[in-house]
Design an enzyme around this catalytic site. Structure first.
Site, PDB file in Angstrom:
ATOM      1  N   LYS A 254     -29.554   2.769  -2.124  1.00 57.54           N
ATOM      2  CA  LYS A 254     -29.174   3.130  -3.490  1.00 57.54           C
ATOM      3  C   LYS A 254     -28.743   1.874  -4.249  1.00 57.54           C
ATOM      4  CE  LYS A 254     -27.408   7.820  -2.627  1.00 57.54           C
ATOM      5  NZ  LYS A 254     -28.352   8.588  -3.455  1.00 57.54           N
ATOM      6  N   ARG A 328     -31.088  17.039   3.403  1.00 59.31           N
ATOM      7  CA  ARG A 328     -31.917  18.173   3.826  1.00 59.31           C
ATOM      8  C   ARG A 328     -32.265  18.063   5.312  1.00 59.31           C
ATOM      9  NH1 ARG A 328     -36.212  16.740  -0.704  1.00 59.31           N
ATOM     10  NH2 ARG A 328     -34.246  15.988  -1.583  1.00 59.31           N
TER      11      ARG A 328
HETATM   12  N1  BES Z   1     -26.424  12.517  -1.879  1.00 55.49           N
HETATM   13  C1  BES Z   1     -27.563  12.394  -2.715  1.00 55.49           C
HETATM   14  C2  BES Z   1     -27.514  13.316  -3.935  1.00 55.49           C
HETATM   15  C3  BES Z   1     -26.452  13.021  -4.949  1.00 55.49           C
HETATM   16  C4  BES Z   1     -26.750  12.243  -6.063  1.00 55.49           C
HETATM   17  C5  BES Z   1     -25.187  13.547  -4.819  1.00 55.49           C
HETATM   18  C6  BES Z   1     -25.762  11.988  -6.998  1.00 55.49           C
HETATM   19  C7  BES Z   1     -24.210  13.298  -5.754  1.00 55.49           C
HETATM   20  C8  BES Z   1     -24.504  12.518  -6.846  1.00 55.49           C
HETATM   21  C9  BES Z   1     -28.817  12.724  -1.931  1.00 55.49           C
HETATM   22  O1  BES Z   1     -28.795  12.433  -0.574  1.00 55.49           O
HETATM   23  C10 BES Z   1     -29.939  11.921  -2.523  1.00 55.49           C
HETATM   24  O2  BES Z   1     -29.851  10.746  -2.496  1.00 55.49           O
HETATM   25  N2  BES Z   1     -30.925  12.603  -3.078  1.00 55.49           N
HETATM   26  C11 BES Z   1     -32.018  11.970  -3.690  1.00 55.49           C
HETATM   27  C12 BES Z   1     -33.263  12.677  -3.266  1.00 55.49           C
HETATM   28  C13 BES Z   1     -34.537  11.961  -3.669  1.00 55.49           C
HETATM   29  C14 BES Z   1     -34.679  10.699  -2.864  1.00 55.49           C
HETATM   30  C15 BES Z   1     -35.687  12.902  -3.423  1.00 55.49           C
HETATM   31  C16 BES Z   1     -31.831  12.071  -5.195  1.00 55.49           C
HETATM   32  O3  BES Z   1     -31.393  13.104  -5.659  1.00 55.49           O
HETATM   33  O4  BES Z   1     -32.065  11.090  -5.886  1.00 55.49           O
HETATM   34 ZN    ZN Z   2     -29.363  10.399  -0.146  1.00 58.26          ZN
END
Ligand code: BES
Ligand code: ZN
Ligand code: ZN
Length: 472
Positions: A254, A328
């Site tokens: 990230k 997931r």
């Molecule tokens: N933990 C994150 C989702 C999240 C984002 C929670 C912002 C709280 C605040 C999750 O694991 C994630 O990174 N999801 C990705 C999925 C994508 C790579 C398909 C996302 O939502 O960007």
């Molecule tokens: Zn994630």
């Protein structure tokens, strides 16, 4: 913290809740105070504060609104002003008296209690505790002890959930999380079994193990059991919480701006744990199982990488195309594991997708699943408690979007509809009545948000607790 009483000491500070100026006569105020209050209220003020030397009088006029849920939420937010004064004056005890008994007193009491939460553990200065309020007495003959007991239990549950979310990954590793659950179980009265890495390996929970590969900290899978003798449900309700103690994104790291709040990626787990504390403390007659898969997600020498194909607990193969879609993967193993309980209902709660935030903003949770009646109940309870949920569709064409050429599923779909494709992925691992809550938005607040506080909000505890109460 919240106590019930039918009398109060005149020398103690008090909050009056009234519906209109006419009710001012019914308050224990002298003529000067009444006149002052009346004057203030004439300028359409809904809040008056009177410093009567040895005590403080607060008067709140509830809004005239058709929407009772909005009235309640406005009242909860009034707790901000009261807490500010209470803190300045270092008041430890406050009374609440509602003139027309509409049970708004408990709504305000709850918000005051929630507004007093501090995460001060890591502060060195002596004055680290901002909040002093210890006791809220609700003066009422309308409220019973049972209600206050439940409310106190619920508040403790929210506090516990917030504490867990607010702990950084440097302290709250997956192992520590499981130890915390064991401790809380002993304190509140539920059983915990912790599966360690060896056990997770022998069970072939490939989702949890893949996400964990970049970490030097082992994963854990905690199983909580609350089975009271007087339970009214034969088959248990299973709660599954995402316990990502820190989500760096893994090899799909990230960037700045997205990573700073990711200790909150265990908010689903925290909500389930807080809920168990509340339910056990309130001794609700419901059989519950809680499942907490936990790990961090980091890049590392052995980290899983895009295009890896992993085999999940139930044998499903998954092509990993983004290591940041890790939630997931760990949830899927837990959801498949939940089948063995032949559950009445499974509720999973997770900070799963940024897409849910894009869709409905930071204050609202997405809800999906096949338990349609329960989803309606959740919608209504969400409005009552102001932990709002809104249903997204789970139509089958979304399933096409997570088909892989080389495995049964892939762990990401296209850019659009990301909250739904994530839920579609989870759905594959369920065969029972199921609800999925994507709380990525409301789980964590970077700035102070009234009684929800700053940092972990504990979103989901009040929602699910009241959902369970509704089922009894
Ligand atoms: N933990 C994150 C989702 C999240 C984002 C929670 C912002 C709280 C605040 C999750 O694991 C994630 O990174 N999801 C990705 C999925 C994508 C790579 C398909 C996302 O939502 O960007
Ligand atoms: Zn994630
Ligand atoms: Zn995550």
């Amino acid at each position: 913290m919240i106590k019930l009483t039918d009398n109060y000491k005149i020398e103690e500070s008090i909050i009056y809740i009234i519906e209109s100026k006419d009710q001012l006569n019914k308050l224990q105020l002298n003529n000067d105070e009444k006149e002052y209050a009346l004057k203030r209220l004439e300028n359409e003020k809904d809040f008056v504060f009177i410093n009567s030397f040895f005590k403080f009088n607060f008067i709140i006029v509830v809004k005239k609104e058709k929407d009772i849920n909005k009235i309640k939420e406005d009242l909860r937010k009034q707790s901000d002003k009261i807490i500010k004064i209470i803190d300045e004056e270092k008041i430890e005890k406050i009374n609440i008296l509602e003139i027309s008994q509409n049970n708004y007193d408990l709504v305000l009491a709850e918000a005051l209690a929630l507004n007093c939460y501090d995460f001060a553990k890591y502060l060195n200065d002596a004055d680290k505790k901002k909040h002093f309020l210890k006791e809220i007495k609700v003066i009422s003959t309308n409220v019973n002890e049972d209600k206050t007991l439940k409310l106190n239990a619920l508040i403790e549950g929210v506090y516990q959930a917030r504490d867990i979310i607010n702990e950084p990954a440097s302290y709250m590793t997956a192992k520590k999380l499981s130890e915390t659950i064991v401790e809380l179980g002993k304190k509140y009265g539920f059983k915990t079994e912790v599966l360690d890495k060896g056990k997770i390996e022998s069970l072939k929970m490939g989702g949890i193990l893949a996400v964990n590969r970049g970490s030097i900290e082992p994963p854990t899978f905690s199983i909580m059991e609350y089975i009271p003798e007087n339970s009214i449900n034969e088959k248990p309700i299973v709660l599954v919480g995402k316990g990502l103690v820190f989500d760096t994104g893994g090899i799909n790291l990230k960037p700045s701006g997205f990573i700073e709040t990711m200790k909150s990626d265990k908010s689903g787990a925290a909500a389930v744990i807080g809920l168990f504390c509340a339910v056990a403390m309130a001794k609700l007659p419901l059989k519950l199982i809680g499942l907490i898969p936990a790990t961090d997600n980091r890049p590392g020498n052995n980290a899983y990488v895009p295009q890896d194909i992993i085999t999940m607990f139930d044998g499903t193969t998954v092509e990993v195309l983004n290591t940041d879609a890790e939630g997931r993967l760990i949830l899927a193993d837990a959801l498949a594991y939940a089948k063995k309980y032949s559950p009445e209902l499974v509720i999973d709660i997770a900070t799963l997708t940024g897409a849910a935030i894009v869709a409905v903003g930071e204050k609202v949770s997405a809800i999906m699943g096949n338990a349609k009646n329960e989803i309606k109940t959740f919608y209504n309870i969400g409005l009552e408690q102001w932990e709002r949920v809104i249903e997204f569709p789970l139509w089958d064409d979304y399933k096409e979007l997570i088909k892989s050429d080389v495995a049964d599923l892939k762990n990401v779909g296209p850019r659009w509809g990301g909250a739904i494709t994530a839920a579609k992925f989870l759905e594959h691992f369920t065969d029972y009545p199921w609800i999925h809550l994507d709380i990525a938005g409301p789980a964590y607040s970077e700035s102070r948000d009234s009684y929800r506080g700053i940092g972990g909000t504990g979103f989901g505890v009040r929602l699910i607790f009241n959902f369970l109460l509704n089922r009894i």
